[in-house]
Enzyme design. Structure first.
Site, mmCIF file in Angstrom:
data_model
loop_
_atom_site.group_PDB
_atom_site.id
_atom_site.type_symbol
_atom_site.label_atom_id
_atom_site.label_comp_id
_atom_site.label_asym_id
_atom_site.label_seq_id
_atom_site.Cartn_x
_atom_site.Cartn_y
_atom_site.Cartn_z
ATOM 1 N N ASP A 43 0.774 -1.247 0.000
ATOM 2 C CA ASP A 43 0.000 0.000 0.000
ATOM 3 C C ASP A 43 0.809 1.303 0.000
ATOM 4 O OD1 ASP A 43 -1.979 -1.890 0.167
ATOM 5 O OD2 ASP A 43 -2.871 -1.170 2.030
ATOM 6 N N ASP A 91 -4.611 -0.772 -1.765
ATOM 7 C CA ASP A 91 -5.909 -0.634 -1.109
ATOM 8 C C ASP A 91 -6.832 0.013 -2.146
ATOM 9 O OD1 ASP A 91 -6.959 -1.174 1.529
ATOM 10 O OD2 ASP A 91 -7.062 0.986 1.937
ATOM 11 N N HIS A 124 -17.353 3.180 0.740
ATOM 12 C CA HIS A 124 -16.983 1.887 1.342
ATOM 13 C C HIS A 124 -17.354 1.872 2.826
ATOM 14 C CE1 HIS A 124 -14.079 -1.314 2.760
ATOM 15 N NE2 HIS A 124 -14.633 -1.886 1.698
ATOM 16 N N HIS A 157 -10.574 7.085 1.716
ATOM 17 C CA HIS A 157 -9.192 6.942 1.224
ATOM 18 C C HIS A 157 -9.138 5.871 0.146
ATOM 19 C CE1 HIS A 157 -9.565 3.671 4.143
ATOM 20 N NE2 HIS A 157 -8.622 3.047 3.442
ATOM 21 N N LYS A 166 -7.114 -4.956 -2.976
ATOM 22 C CA LYS A 166 -7.889 -5.489 -1.852
ATOM 23 C C LYS A 166 -8.795 -4.410 -1.295
ATOM 24 C CE LYS A 166 -4.113 -4.325 1.182
ATOM 25 N NZ LYS A 166 -4.831 -3.254 1.883
ATOM 26 N N CYS A 200 -2.134 -2.971 7.562
ATOM 27 C CA CYS A 200 -1.990 -3.909 6.442
ATOM 28 C C CYS A 200 -0.705 -4.729 6.523
ATOM 29 C CB CYS A 200 -2.144 -3.169 5.129
ATOM 30 S SG CYS A 200 -3.843 -2.576 4.948
HETATM 31 C C1 VGL Z 1 -4.787 0.537 5.728
HETATM 32 C C2 VGL Z 1 -6.329 1.421 7.168
HETATM 33 C C3 VGL Z 1 -7.304 1.358 6.187
HETATM 34 C C4 VGL Z 1 -3.362 0.115 5.489
HETATM 35 C C5 VGL Z 1 -5.748 0.444 4.742
HETATM 36 O O1 VGL Z 1 -2.923 0.052 4.328
HETATM 37 O O2 VGL Z 1 -2.661 -0.161 6.491
HETATM 38 N N1 VGL Z 1 -5.077 1.004 6.931
HETATM 39 N N2 VGL Z 1 -6.996 0.862 4.985
HETATM 40 ZN ZN ZN Z 2 -8.391 1.009 3.412
#
Ligand code: VGL
Ligand code: ZN
Length: 210
Positions: free
Chosen positions: A14, A56, A62, A92, A117, A162
């Site tokens: 990510d 992400d 969402h 996000h 994902k 993540c």
């Molecule tokens: C993530 C919070 C929400 C991450 C993704 O990539 O760690 N954290 N979505």
């Molecule tokens: Zn996310």
């Protein structure tokens, strides 16, 4: 630079604009790990070991977004929604936006694949291996097994979400897991979440490289 064993994969989690300074869910100093990630990705590539990126990738509205829940703000918690939370996030990494793009400084040219994902409306996916129901696979585990991978190296954002969940799931899928702590940065919500994540990984016999 560390030695990389054969049959290893580097998973770069990510590294998207929304998780970098100025982004919607910015991880403090997230940009400081970009050069180091590029260097190790190049080394994996040059030695014939695969590199995989994750992204992400949420639809608008969402269920992990605070804005999808009346009266909730980013950082608030919510309980009892299967596959969501407990922390709710600002909007996000919305599909096809510049925030969702992997930062242009990150050398995705070394990657064999980009795994997306979190693209289903009502379930989140912190891990690169399973959605947050902990049973729907992303396909990554069998993809890596098909390549003969035994050892998974993890870096990217965010340490305590993540990266952490991907490391735990990789271990439970039977891979040896090496967590490149200096090539991750954390969100640390709720308080002490980074410390907790590091302790759970140690307990799970994940190797944490300082
Ligand atoms: C993530 C919070 C929400 C991450 C993704 O990539 O760690 N954290 N979505
Ligand atoms: Zn996310």
């Amino acid at each position: 630079m560390i030695e990389i064993k054969k049959k290893s994969v580097l998973i770069v989690i990510d590294m998207q604009n929304d998780f970098l300074p100025g982004g919607a869910l910015a991880v403090e100093n997230g940009d400081q790990i970009i050069d180091g990630i590029n260097k190790i990705a190049e080394k994996f590539f040059n030695e014939g070991n695969p590199v995989v990126f994750t992204q992400d990738w949420h639809p608008k509205n969402h269920a992990s977004f605070a804005s999808s829940h009346e009266g909730k703000n980013p950082g608030d918690t919510i309980k009892g929604i299967y596959g969501i939370g407990p922390v709710l996030w600002p909007d996000h990494c919305v599909q096809n936006t510049s925030g969702a793009a992997i930062n242009e400084r990150v050398q995705t040219k070394y990657g064999i694949a980009i795994v997306r994902k979190g693209y289903r409306q009502n379930i989140d996916s912190y891990s690169a291996f399973f959605e947050n129901d902990h049973q729907t696979p992303t396909g990554l585990s069998n993809f890596l097994k098909g390549l003969g991978v035994k050892i998974v190296y993890i870096c990217g954002l965010a340490l305590d979400y993540c990266c952490y969940f991907s490391a735990i799931d990789a271990k439970s899928e039977g891979f040896e897991v090496i967590f490149l702590k200096n090539l991750t940065k954390g969100i640390d919500i709720p308080e002490n979440n980074i410390q907790k994540a590091l302790e759970s990984m140690k307990n799970a016999e994940i190797v944490i490289i300082e």
